[in-house]
Each structure stands twice: as C-alpha cells, then as structure tokens.
Design a protein around this motif. Structure first.
Motif, PDB file in Angstrom:
ATOM      1  N   ASP A  41       0.834  -1.211   0.000  1.00 22.89           N
ATOM      2  CA  ASP A  41       0.000   0.000   0.000  1.00 22.89           C
ATOM      3  C   ASP A  41       0.862   1.252   0.000  1.00 22.89           C
ATOM      4  O   ASP A  41       0.595   2.212  -0.733  1.00 22.89           O
ATOM      5  N   ARG A  42       1.930   1.268   0.816  1.00 24.63           N
ATOM      6  CA  ARG A  42       2.826   2.431   0.874  1.00 24.63           C
ATOM      7  C   ARG A  42       3.569   2.604  -0.441  1.00 24.63           C
ATOM      8  O   ARG A  42       3.695   3.726  -0.954  1.00 24.63           O
ATOM      9  N   LEU A  43       4.032   1.507  -1.028  1.00 23.31           N
ATOM     10  CA  LEU A  43       4.743   1.585  -2.301  1.00 23.31           C
ATOM     11  C   LEU A  43       3.818   2.107  -3.406  1.00 23.31           C
ATOM     12  O   LEU A  43       4.253   2.849  -4.289  1.00 23.31           O
ATOM     13  N   GLU A  44       2.550   1.746  -3.359  1.00 24.25           N
ATOM     14  CA  GLU A  44       1.575   2.274  -4.325  1.00 24.25           C
ATOM     15  C   GLU A  44       1.316   3.760  -4.072  1.00 24.25           C
ATOM     16  O   GLU A  44       1.310   4.558  -5.004  1.00 24.25           O
ATOM     17  N   ARG A  45       1.112   4.126  -2.807  1.00 20.10           N
ATOM     18  CA  ARG A  45       0.856   5.525  -2.446  1.00 20.10           C
ATOM     19  C   ARG A  45       2.021   6.426  -2.854  1.00 20.10           C
ATOM     20  O   ARG A  45       1.826   7.545  -3.311  1.00 20.10           O
ATOM     21  N   ASP A  46       3.239   5.913  -2.691  1.00 15.30           N
ATOM     22  CA  ASP A  46       4.438   6.695  -2.997  1.00 15.30           C
ATOM     23  C   ASP A  46       4.793   6.673  -4.487  1.00 15.30           C
ATOM     24  O   ASP A  46       5.784   7.277  -4.899  1.00 15.30           O
ATOM     25  N   GLY A  47       4.009   5.960  -5.301  1.00 15.81           N
ATOM     26  CA  GLY A  47       4.245   5.946  -6.735  1.00 15.81           C
ATOM     27  C   GLY A  47       5.332   4.993  -7.194  1.00 15.81           C
ATOM     28  O   GLY A  47       5.756   5.061  -8.349  1.00 15.81           O
ATOM     29  N   VAL A  48       5.795   4.105  -6.327  1.00 20.87           N
ATOM     30  CA  VAL A  48       6.795   3.114  -6.733  1.00 20.87           C
ATOM     31  C   VAL A  48       6.108   2.019  -7.551  1.00 20.87           C
ATOM     32  O   VAL A  48       6.553   1.665  -8.631  1.00 20.87           O
ATOM     33  N   ILE A  49       5.004   1.499  -7.039  1.00 17.51           N
ATOM     34  CA  ILE A  49       4.186   0.528  -7.775  1.00 17.51           C
ATOM     35  C   ILE A  49       3.086   1.328  -8.456  1.00 17.51           C
ATOM     36  O   ILE A  49       2.302   1.999  -7.790  1.00 17.51           O
ATOM     37  N   THR A  50       3.045   1.228  -9.787  1.00 12.92           N
ATOM     38  CA  THR A  50       2.082   2.050 -10.533  1.00 12.92           C
ATOM     39  C   THR A  50       1.006   1.239 -11.232  1.00 12.92           C
ATOM     40  O   THR A  50       0.125   1.805 -11.862  1.00 12.92           O
ATOM     41  N   GLY A  51       1.079  -0.064 -11.167  1.00 18.78           N
ATOM     42  CA  GLY A  51       0.063  -0.880 -11.812  1.00 18.78           C
ATOM     43  C   GLY A  51       0.252  -2.340 -11.492  1.00 18.78           C
ATOM     44  O   GLY A  51       1.287  -2.753 -10.979  1.00 18.78           O
ATOM     45  N   THR A  52      -0.767  -3.113 -11.792  1.00 12.07           N
ATOM     46  CA  THR A  52      -0.691  -4.548 -11.546  1.00 12.07           C
ATOM     47  C   THR A  52      -1.242  -5.355 -12.706  1.00 12.07           C
ATOM     48  O   THR A  52      -1.412  -6.553 -12.611  1.00 12.07           O
ATOM     49  N   GLY A  53      -1.526  -4.713 -13.806  1.00  8.27           N
ATOM     50  CA  GLY A  53      -2.118  -5.386 -14.948  1.00  8.27           C
ATOM     51  C   GLY A  53      -1.112  -6.229 -15.709  1.00  8.27           C
ATOM     52  O   GLY A  53       0.082  -6.217 -15.419  1.00  8.27           O
TER      53      GLY A  53
END
Length: 171
Positions: A41-53
C-alpha cells in the motif's frame, strides 16, 4: 521515498512472480500478510508501484513494427500536440525531451505502410513542424526494472536475496 531491503525483496518477488497470492508472497518472504499489505500500500501511495495489470506485446496484438518518432513542435503548442498524440492509438508512449526535437514517441504499427500512415497523421497535426522516424530492428534489452530495484536495494545497504556483490545471481 526510501526503498529499504524489505521493500526490495517484495518488489523482486512481485516482478518475478506477479501471479503469486499475497498470502504466498508473505510466506516466501517470511513476514506477516498484514506487513506485506501495508508495504505494498505504501509503495503504491508513494508511486513506486504504478500498476498490476498484464504486460502486453504490441507484436502479439498484430503490431510488430516498432519505431521512435521525434516530433518538432511550434513554440507554445507542446501541450496541444501532446493532447492530440493521446488520440493516436498506435502511440504507445510519448515524452517531452531535450535535444533534437520536442517530443519522442514510441509507435507500434502493423507493417511499414501502416507506420507511414501513422507518421503522416502526426505530420498533419496542428503545431507539428516536422518528424524524424527511427525504426527498431531488434530488442536488445527488454523493458525491465529488476536491476534498478536491486541497485536501489544495494544502495539501502543490504543485497537482495540470492545476490552477491558481483551483481550476478549466484555468482
């Protein structure tokens, strides 16, 4: 945003085994599922993880010709041209750049004739002064982020699991 050793291990696992469940990822990493979820969740919020498709192949979609088109734009029309590029389905990516040109696009086409049609469409956009096209012959390094992730992890102080100081797996 600082990415630490655990973040690096999580990212490595997500890159290498994207279909693995969170429960299984937590087990492999030896951490609680809640810890894993909080980190993701933190990595997504911080823009490190940008997708999962899924990762898609233009060639698999019937567009095996790949070209890079540099676009020179009339001053003051960069945003207008950028917006127009978003309407061209064959444009996979577009970036504002420095150097020779104002925009760099990655274009996928069915064949050379289709590529020419796309380039002609780009040339006809209001604000486009000229284009320069370079065709890709063969992919030498596929899009990847794992080496960068591992580099960030090493900079954080701890090598990723299965890595030695040489930067090669198991070496």
């Amino acid at each position: 945003m600082a990415v630490d050793e655990l973040d690096t291990r999580i990212l490595r696992l997500l890159i290498e085994q994207p279909r693995t469940s969170l429960r299984e990822c937590a087990r492999v990493l030896g951490i609680a599922r809640g810890t894993l979820q909080a980190r993701i969740d933190r990595l997504e919020r911080d823009g490190v993880i940008t997708g999962t498709g899924p990762s898609l192949s233009p060639a698999g979609l019937g567009h095996p010709v790949l070209a890079f088109v540099h676009i020179e734009v009339t001053q003051g029309h960069l945003n207008e041209v950028g917006d127009a590029l978003a309407e061209v389905p064959e444009i996979i990516e577009a970036f504002s750049i420095t150097g020779g040109g104002d925009l760099l696009t990655r274009v996928a086409a069915r064949d050379n004739g289709h590529l020419e049609d796309v380039v002609q469409r780009l040339i006809s956009l209001p604000g486009v002064v000229r284009t320069r096209t370079e065709m890709a012959l063969r992919e030498r390094v596929a899009y990847r982020l794992l080496p960068l992730v591992e580099s960030v992890g090493l900079a954080a102080g701890t090598p990723a699991p299965g890595r030695t100081g040489t930067g090669r797996p198991g070496a």
